[in-house]
Design an enzyme around this catalytic site. Structure first.
Site, PDB file in Angstrom:
ATOM      1  N   GLU A 192       8.773   8.370  14.862  1.00 11.28           N
ATOM      2  CA  GLU A 192       7.592   8.969  14.229  1.00 11.28           C
ATOM      3  C   GLU A 192       6.570   9.514  15.221  1.00 11.28           C
ATOM      4  OE1 GLU A 192       7.056   6.711  10.064  1.00 11.28           O
ATOM      5  OE2 GLU A 192       6.653   5.430  11.789  1.00 11.28           O
TER       6      GLU A 192
HETATM    7  C1  ACM Z   1      10.130   3.108  11.502  1.00  9.61           C
HETATM    8  O1  ACM Z   1      10.222   2.607  10.354  1.00  9.61           O
HETATM    9  N1  ACM Z   1       9.148   3.918  11.806  1.00  9.61           N
HETATM   10  C2  ACM Z   1      11.107   2.822  12.523  1.00  9.61           C
END
Ligand code: ACM
Length: 484
Positions: free
Chosen positions: A287
């Site tokens: 992310e």
């Molecule tokens: C995640 O759930 N951002 C690895």
């Protein structure tokens, strides 16, 4: 639970525990005494009825358990196998009239996957050493052997580093919703590692970067990029230089291509490698929505090379597979859905194409922080939640990413993110009973008469009394026929 590789009932009378004695391996004997005492109140004496040995025969972590009316023998291939045999014996103990008995049978058991993990996020809410020990006991009782600790995120940095003391001095005090933060002093981290080892679990520590690094900017503002607030879809907006107590994701990034950042990366993983006996160091990589893609690829390649040069195997969330120059052998942790997007599948395959393997954590099946039912007071729903026990059980590792078969799968891990999870009671309420589904998928053979939802839910129900005596506050999900 998880169901063994091979079980045969012998039809002999059961073994009676009252007055029984144990001999052999002292560590395993101590675990067995404690388990039987907690479950039944019976104190096993020293003597001979139950024999515990490590004999080197069979695959790693395997054991053979034989119960007859006159005795019990557990032989482990290694200490871990013997420990797992003891856990199985603990599950077999049950009440028969006035007696505590173990049914007569023969079991041969060995794991399907070498890596069977749980993750605890100690950044969104901090969890102290006692809580982590309790979670280790819970996981190890289900033959899980990896504890992945998510030690840093936007909300806080949770491990004291001598090379970078500002991290915990300036970036550990708070957590989500203004809850108290905290961190592990080095000796506390080492206590966790040692306790995990005593339950045959390996700690995989994670410092998440280049995203999920708002807290780093509190300690080292010169290496933090400005927050990219446009990517936030949920949670409050961060302010550079102030602690973040919201649950937004994707907005933070380290400054990439800067010598000060490179020095930071070298320092934190060098010290983490020194503190960590296990083979794996996780560097996150998920992310990084506010990071330029070329910078991300460069950073990920460089960080995986730093960890490799330290003699450790890097692990990263699957997005890191986008980097063409990822260090060969890096382990990818897949957190897409059981039916992945093309991009997630492509990124996951990239690890295997570079000689690495995959740890599977499909978010819509094994993210333990998803609500188990719509009315659960704890948990989130973004991964197609609520996630029922049936869904947590109803997937097959080789059926997730096309081209990723048994050989390319290192194992399975069930993460518990802690945006809504502040206490051990909260951990129990979300992890149980779904953690058992992850354990069975990671340990048990892929097929067999007992590898069915009907068998599984019945066996989960049968564990209720054991879990209750162990102090586990599991929710009584309606999907399970709980034994009173
Ligand atoms: C995640 O759930 N951002 C690895």
């Amino acid at each position: 639970m998880p169901f063994p590789a091979d079980v045969a009932r012998t039809g002999d009378a059961p073994f009676a525990l009252d007055g029984a004695t144990v001999r052999g391996d002292p560590d395993a004997a101590e675990h067995l005494r404690a388990l039987v005492r907690t479950r039944t109140g019976v104190d096993l004496g020293t003597g001979g009825g139950i024999a515990l040995t490590v004999d080197g025969a069979g695959p790693a972590e395997s054991y053979r358990l034989e119960v007859s009316a006159t005795g019990i023998r557990i032989a482990g291939a290694d200490a871990a196998g013997l420990f797992y045999g003891v856990q199985t014996l603990g599950q077999l103990v049950h009440r028969d009239g006035d007696a505590w008995v173990v049914p007569s049978l023969r079991i041969f058991d060995a794991p399907r996957f070498a890596y069977r993990g749980v993750m605890l996020d100690v950044a969104r809410h901090f969890h102290d050493v006692a809580t982590v020990r309790a979670y280790i006991d819970r996981a190890a009782s289900l033959k899980l052997n990896v504890l992945h600790l998510h030690l840093s995120d936007d909300q806080g940095w949770r491990l004291e580093l001598r090379s970078r003391p500002e991290l915990t001095a300036k970036a550990s005090a708070t957590a989500v919703d203004g809850a108290a933060g905290g961190f592990y002093a080095q000796d506390e981290y080492q206590q966790i590692v040692a306790y995990a080892a005593s339950r045959h679990m390996t700690v995989v520590p994670e410092f998440d970067m280049p995203g999920h690094t708002h807290a780093v900017g509190l300690a080292y503002p010169e290496i933090a990029a400005a927050p990219v607030v446009e990517v936030i879809t949920e949670g409050s907006v961060p302010v550079a230089g102030e602690p973040y107590t919201g649950i937004g994701v994707g907005f933070s990034s380290l400054r990439i291509g800067d010598e000060a950042t490179d020095a930071f990366v070298r320092d934190v993983y060098t010290e983490l490698a020194e503190l960590t006996p296990g083979p794996w160091l996780h560097f996150g990589g998920d992310e990084s929505l506010g990071t330029d893609p070329e910078d991300f690829a460069r950073f990920v390649a460089q960080t995986s090379a730093v960890i490799t040069a330290l003699g450790k195997t890097p692990v990263a969330w699957h997005e890191a597979g986008a980097a063409a120059d990822l260090a060969p052998g890096t382990i990818g942790q897949f957190w897409g859905f059981v039916s992945p997007t093309d991009a997630a599948a492509r990124h996951a395959r990239a690890f295997a194409e570079r000689g690495g393997r995959l740890v599977l954590s499909p978010a819509d099946a094994v993210y333990l922080d998803m609500k188990p039912t719509a009315d659960s007071p704890l948990g989130l729903t973004w991964a197609n939640g609520p996630t029922s026990l049936a869904r947590a059980y109803g997937w097959e590792p080789t059926g997730v990413v096309e081209g990723i078969g048994e050989e390319a799968i290192l194992g399975v891990e069930a993460p518990l993110w802690t945006e809504t999870v502040a206490t051990l009671e909260d951990i129990d309420a979300l992890a149980f009973p779904r953690i058992a589904a992850a354990a069975e998928i990671a340990w048990s053979p892929a097929s067999g008469a007992e590898r069915s939802w009907e068998s599984f839910r019945g066996r989960v129900g049968g564990l209720g009394p054991l879990w209750t005596t162990l102090g586990i506050r599991f929710p009584a999900l309606e999907e399970v026929p709980w034994t009173a």
